[in-house]
Design an enzyme around this catalytic site. Sequence first.
Site, mmCIF file in Angstrom:
data_model
loop_
_atom_site.group_PDB
_atom_site.id
_atom_site.type_symbol
_atom_site.label_atom_id
_atom_site.label_comp_id
_atom_site.label_asym_id
_atom_site.label_seq_id
_atom_site.Cartn_x
_atom_site.Cartn_y
_atom_site.Cartn_z
ATOM 1 N N ASP A 245 61.328 50.376 32.651
ATOM 2 C CA ASP A 245 60.014 50.637 33.222
ATOM 3 C C ASP A 245 58.995 50.928 32.128
ATOM 4 O O ASP A 245 59.358 51.226 30.981
ATOM 5 C CB ASP A 245 60.075 51.829 34.182
ATOM 6 C CG ASP A 245 60.841 51.498 35.455
ATOM 7 O OD1 ASP A 245 61.002 50.307 35.755
ATOM 8 O OD2 ASP A 245 61.263 52.444 36.144
ATOM 9 N N LYS A 267 56.655 48.830 35.704
ATOM 10 C CA LYS A 267 56.325 49.518 36.947
ATOM 11 C C LYS A 267 55.548 50.800 36.649
ATOM 12 O O LYS A 267 56.065 51.753 36.089
ATOM 13 C CB LYS A 267 57.585 49.843 37.744
ATOM 14 C CG LYS A 267 58.335 48.586 38.185
ATOM 15 C CD LYS A 267 59.475 48.896 39.114
ATOM 16 C CE LYS A 267 59.002 49.253 40.503
ATOM 17 N NZ LYS A 267 58.302 48.147 41.171
ATOM 18 N N MET A 380 53.505 61.181 41.026
ATOM 19 C CA MET A 380 52.507 60.133 41.296
ATOM 20 C C MET A 380 51.376 60.655 42.173
ATOM 21 O O MET A 380 50.904 59.978 43.091
ATOM 22 C CB MET A 380 53.182 58.916 41.959
ATOM 23 C CG MET A 380 54.243 58.273 41.070
ATOM 24 S SD MET A 380 55.231 57.006 41.929
ATOM 25 C CE MET A 380 56.319 58.064 42.921
#
Length: 462
Positions: A245, A267, A380
Site C-alpha cells: 500500500d 491505496k 481515516m
Amino acid sequence: MRHFPIFLDTAGRRIVLAGGGETALAKLRLLLRTEARVTVFAPDPAPEIADWAAAGRLTLHRRAFGPGDALCAALAYAATDDVAEDARVARLARADGALVNVVDNLEDSAFLTPALVDRDPVVVAIGTEGAAPVLARAIKRDLEERLSPVLGALARIGKAFRPRAEALPQGRARRDFWADYYFRAGPEAGPEGAGAALDALLDRHLSAAPRVGSVALVGAGPGDPELLTLKARRLLDEADVVIHDSLVPQAILDLARREATLIHAGKTGFGPSVPQAEINRLMVAHAQAGAQVVRLKAGDPGVYGRLDEELDALSAAGVPWSIVPGITAASAAAASLGQSLTKRGRNSALRLLTGHDTDGFTEQDWRGLARPGTVAAIYMGRKGARFLQGRLMMHGADPATPVTLVEHASRPDERRHPATLATLPEAAQACRGAAVILYGLAPRAAEALSLPETPARQETAS
C-alpha cells in the site's frame, strides 16, 4: 550515501602504501590478504614489514614516496603518521592517477577501507563513512561470532558446484537449493562431506514437485521498521513479490530482497488507488505462478485493511495464505501520547472506528460515543473531522472532550495535534499526512513523558 560500497578485483593489480610504522602495519595486515601486488615506501620500516619483504609478500623501497611511484596503481595509501607527509603523498599519488586513502583523514580520502569479516570467499564489509568506527568494530565482532568458521570452505565448494546447479530452473528453485545447502545440509555435513551433500541435495530438488506459491498478508505496522514483527521481517526477506500500500514507507520496503518484484497497490483514502479486484488478481496470478507473495499492509491487516475480500479471492482460487498481524496505528499513536488505550475507572472498552468507507462518511453509535470517558481510535477520519464533531456534539458530547490527532505515528516525521472536540476541525486541517484520531485522549503531561520532545516528534497546539 556518500561512499558507494564495491568489491574491487585486486588480483595482480598494484597497491602502493607510504609509511613504515604502526598505522602502515595495520593496513598491510589487511592488504596482504588480497591477491594484489603490494609495494611499500618507507625510509625506516618496522621489522615486520622488512620480514614480509624478505618472504616475498611485498616489495619494499627504503625511501620516501616520490613522483611516479603510484603509476598504474589501483589504490594508494598515505599512512606515514605525519600529517604533512601524508598530504604530500596523497598529492603525488593523485597526480599519478591512483585512488587515494589518507588514513584517519576522511575528507581527503577518495575511498574508505571498511571493517571486514573475512570468511574468504565470503567477505562482509562494514562502513560508517567515518562517523562511528567503534560501532563498525562492534558490528564486526558480532558477525564474527555468528558466522561459522567453515562458511568460507562451504562457499568455495559451492562455487565449484554452481555449473551443476544450473540444471535447476532459474529463480526460486535455485535459491531454495542454495538456502538448503548453506543453512542446513552444508553445516551438517561440514567441509569434508559438503560435496556429497550437494549431490544428494541436487537430486532431491530436481525430483521435487513444482513449488506451490502462497500469499502472506502481512502487517507492516505504523511505519517504524523496528516495530515490524520478526515473522514479517523474515517473510519480506524470502518474498518473490511484494504488493504494498501507499502508506508503507520506503524504509520498510527496503527490507525486501533486492531481487523481489515490488508492486505499488496505491491505496490511500480519498486518493487514486488500484482497484481491489486488480489487487486480488495480482496476488492470485503471482502465487499460481509459484511465487511467494507478501501482501504488505500498513498497520494490522485485519484493521480496516479489506482483509476478508482478499482472503475470499485467495480461497476461491485455491491459493494457500497466512496472516501476520502488525501493530495498528492506534497502539502506536497512544504510545506516542504516553497513554494507554484502556484504563481502570475511565474506560473498560475501546472502539476502533473508520471515518469513511466506500459509501462516504460513516454513521456510528453517536450516543454511545458521546458518553463521558469514552475512548475511540478513528481511522481515516481527518477529512471527515467536521462531520464527526457535528454528530458527536449533536448527541451530547462535551465540546471540551480531549481529542488528539497523531500524524504518521512512530515515523521520524510524526506530529501530534492536541485539541478538543470543539477545535477538532482546525486540528485536522493542520495535518498533511495520514493520521489517526484518538478521541478521549490527550498527551500525558510533558514532565511525565519518558522521552523529551525532539524535532522528529513535533506537537502542534490547536
